[in-house]
Scaffold this motif. Structure first.
Motif, PDB file in Angstrom:
ATOM      1  N   TYR A 119       0.850  -1.179   0.000  1.00  0.00           N
ATOM      2  CA  TYR A 119       0.000   0.000   0.000  1.00  0.00           C
ATOM      3  C   TYR A 119       0.894   1.240   0.000  1.00  0.00           C
ATOM      4  O   TYR A 119       1.924   1.267   0.685  1.00  0.00           O
ATOM      5  CB  TYR A 119      -0.891   0.045   1.245  1.00  0.00           C
ATOM      6  CG  TYR A 119      -1.857  -1.110   1.349  1.00  0.00           C
ATOM      7  CD1 TYR A 119      -3.179  -0.982   0.943  1.00  0.00           C
ATOM      8  CD2 TYR A 119      -1.439  -2.341   1.871  1.00  0.00           C
ATOM      9  CE1 TYR A 119      -4.072  -2.044   1.055  1.00  0.00           C
ATOM     10  CE2 TYR A 119      -2.318  -3.399   1.982  1.00  0.00           C
ATOM     11  CZ  TYR A 119      -3.631  -3.248   1.561  1.00  0.00           C
ATOM     12  OH  TYR A 119      -4.502  -4.307   1.669  1.00  0.00           O
ATOM     13  N   ILE A 162       1.955   4.765   1.229  1.00  0.00           N
ATOM     14  CA  ILE A 162       1.760   5.593   2.422  1.00  0.00           C
ATOM     15  C   ILE A 162       2.337   6.986   2.159  1.00  0.00           C
ATOM     16  O   ILE A 162       3.421   7.122   1.598  1.00  0.00           O
ATOM     17  CB  ILE A 162       2.406   4.953   3.672  1.00  0.00           C
ATOM     18  CG1 ILE A 162       3.895   4.670   3.455  1.00  0.00           C
ATOM     19  CG2 ILE A 162       1.665   3.674   4.052  1.00  0.00           C
ATOM     20  CD1 ILE A 162       4.629   4.212   4.702  1.00  0.00           C
ATOM     21  N   ARG A 163       1.596   8.014   2.571  1.00  0.00           N
ATOM     22  CA  ARG A 163       2.014   9.394   2.318  1.00  0.00           C
ATOM     23  C   ARG A 163       2.391  10.145   3.592  1.00  0.00           C
ATOM     24  O   ARG A 163       2.959  11.216   3.530  1.00  0.00           O
ATOM     25  CB  ARG A 163       0.908  10.139   1.580  1.00  0.00           C
ATOM     26  CG  ARG A 163       0.701   9.671   0.141  1.00  0.00           C
ATOM     27  CD  ARG A 163      -0.451  10.414  -0.516  1.00  0.00           C
ATOM     28  NE  ARG A 163      -0.491  10.228  -1.957  1.00  0.00           N
ATOM     29  CZ  ARG A 163      -1.045   9.187  -2.572  1.00  0.00           C
ATOM     30  NH1 ARG A 163      -1.609   8.213  -1.840  1.00  0.00           N
ATOM     31  NH2 ARG A 163      -1.027   9.078  -3.887  1.00  0.00           N
ATOM     32  N   SER A 164       2.037   9.580   4.730  1.00  0.00           N
ATOM     33  CA  SER A 164       2.397  10.175   6.015  1.00  0.00           C
ATOM     34  C   SER A 164       2.188   9.124   7.095  1.00  0.00           C
ATOM     35  O   SER A 164       1.611   8.049   6.835  1.00  0.00           O
ATOM     36  CB  SER A 164       1.530  11.408   6.312  1.00  0.00           C
ATOM     37  OG  SER A 164       0.212  11.014   6.656  1.00  0.00           O
ATOM     38  N   ASP A 207      -1.177   7.437   7.769  1.00  0.00           N
ATOM     39  CA  ASP A 207      -1.645   6.292   6.983  1.00  0.00           C
ATOM     40  C   ASP A 207      -1.338   4.957   7.653  1.00  0.00           C
ATOM     41  O   ASP A 207      -1.632   3.904   7.093  1.00  0.00           O
ATOM     42  CB  ASP A 207      -0.991   6.302   5.590  1.00  0.00           C
ATOM     43  CG  ASP A 207      -1.561   7.377   4.692  1.00  0.00           C
ATOM     44  OD1 ASP A 207      -2.702   7.814   4.933  1.00  0.00           O
ATOM     45  OD2 ASP A 207      -0.863   7.776   3.732  1.00  0.00           O
ATOM     46  N   PRO A 243       0.192  -0.281   6.925  1.00  0.00           N
ATOM     47  CA  PRO A 243      -0.719   0.648   6.245  1.00  0.00           C
ATOM     48  C   PRO A 243      -2.166   0.326   6.589  1.00  0.00           C
ATOM     49  O   PRO A 243      -2.527  -0.837   6.794  1.00  0.00           O
ATOM     50  CB  PRO A 243      -0.447   0.393   4.755  1.00  0.00           C
ATOM     51  CG  PRO A 243       0.877  -0.296   4.703  1.00  0.00           C
ATOM     52  CD  PRO A 243       0.983  -1.080   5.972  1.00  0.00           C
ATOM     53  N   LYS A 244      -2.986   1.349   6.651  1.00  0.00           N
ATOM     54  CA  LYS A 244      -4.408   1.138   6.907  1.00  0.00           C
ATOM     55  C   LYS A 244      -5.067   0.451   5.718  1.00  0.00           C
ATOM     56  O   LYS A 244      -4.717   0.712   4.552  1.00  0.00           O
ATOM     57  CB  LYS A 244      -5.096   2.480   7.181  1.00  0.00           C
ATOM     58  CG  LYS A 244      -4.629   3.149   8.469  1.00  0.00           C
ATOM     59  CD  LYS A 244      -5.323   4.481   8.668  1.00  0.00           C
ATOM     60  CE  LYS A 244      -4.887   5.130   9.987  1.00  0.00           C
ATOM     61  NZ  LYS A 244      -5.511   6.463  10.185  1.00  0.00           N
ATOM     62  N   LEU A 299      -6.522   2.275   2.569  1.00  0.00           N
ATOM     63  CA  LEU A 299      -5.682   2.772   1.484  1.00  0.00           C
ATOM     64  C   LEU A 299      -5.821   1.865   0.262  1.00  0.00           C
ATOM     65  O   LEU A 299      -6.093   0.667   0.390  1.00  0.00           O
ATOM     66  CB  LEU A 299      -4.220   2.809   1.918  1.00  0.00           C
ATOM     67  CG  LEU A 299      -3.876   3.722   3.099  1.00  0.00           C
ATOM     68  CD1 LEU A 299      -2.439   3.480   3.560  1.00  0.00           C
ATOM     69  CD2 LEU A 299      -4.073   5.180   2.710  1.00  0.00           C
TER      70      LEU A 299
END
Length: 207
Positions: A92, A94-96, A99, A110-111, A114
């Motif tokens: 997945y 991730i941007r921060s 996430d 990752p959640k 996403l």
């Protein structure tokens, strides 16, 4: 050298003996060297660099400085989550840190909300950072025994073969004491292309 169990136990112990200040300093040095490798290799890159990176757990090298470096440079950062039904890694973007959530075995993941990074796109990655407990200068790696990354690499190799694509470069980050003369390897085990410690960098040419 001992059995795989002995080696894993010894390496876990050695990581635990690092003082917090030592762990932080060595981790930052490793992250800095890896960031330089990414930056140098990305100079002629068309489009954002794509990095698959694992999320540090317990005594592992703290990779958060490297992850933040990638985010600051607008690299695409992907992280793994274990699919419990298949025992496979799924990727997945991730941007921060927002996430992420605490997942299997207390490891950040990752959640699930996403979007999934499809298997068909895995070969578009530029770099794959792989965890491990011991490595050797021939690119040998000893993981934790779960086989998740071996299965991941096997799936990606199959995808690359079917589509005539190259595979991403595989990088192991390790403390210097995690380097051994030889790591016991099975036929299904994969080897890495780079090993970066706080003291040196190895490039392994498998040709």
């Amino acid at each position: 050298m001992g059995t795989k169990h002995d080696i894993r136990k010894r390496m876990e112990h050695l990581r635990k003996t690092l003082l917090p200040s030592e762990h932080k300093a060595k981790s930052e040095r490793i992250c800095r060297t890896t960031a330089q490798l990414f930056s140098h290799s990305n100079q002629d890159h068309h489009g954002p660099c794509k990095v698959f990176i694992y999320l540090p757990f317990r005594t592992e090298i703290d990779l958060m400085p490297l992850i933040h470096f990638c985010w600051d440079r607008k690299y695409e950062v992907y992280a793994p989550r274990v699919d419990k039904s298949t025992q496979q890694l799924e990727l997945y973007r991730i941007r921060s840190e927002a996430d992420l959530e605490i997942g299997t075995w207390g490891i950040r993941e990752p959640k699930l909300t996403l979007p999934l990074f499809p298997v068909e796109s895995w070969c578009n990655l530029d770099w794959i950072l792989v965890p491990g407990l011991a490595f050797d200068e021939g690119g040998g790696r000893m993981g934790y025994g779960g086989g998740y990354y071996d299965r991941f690499m096997e799936r990606m190799a199959q995808q690359a073969s079917e589509n005539g694509e190259r595979q991403p470069r595989r990088v192991a980050l390790a403390f210097e004491f995690q380097l051994l003369d030889t790591v016991p390897m099975e036929d299904h085990d994969f080897r890495v292309d780079y090993i970066i410690t706080e003291e040196q960098t190895f490039y392994i040419d498998h040709k």
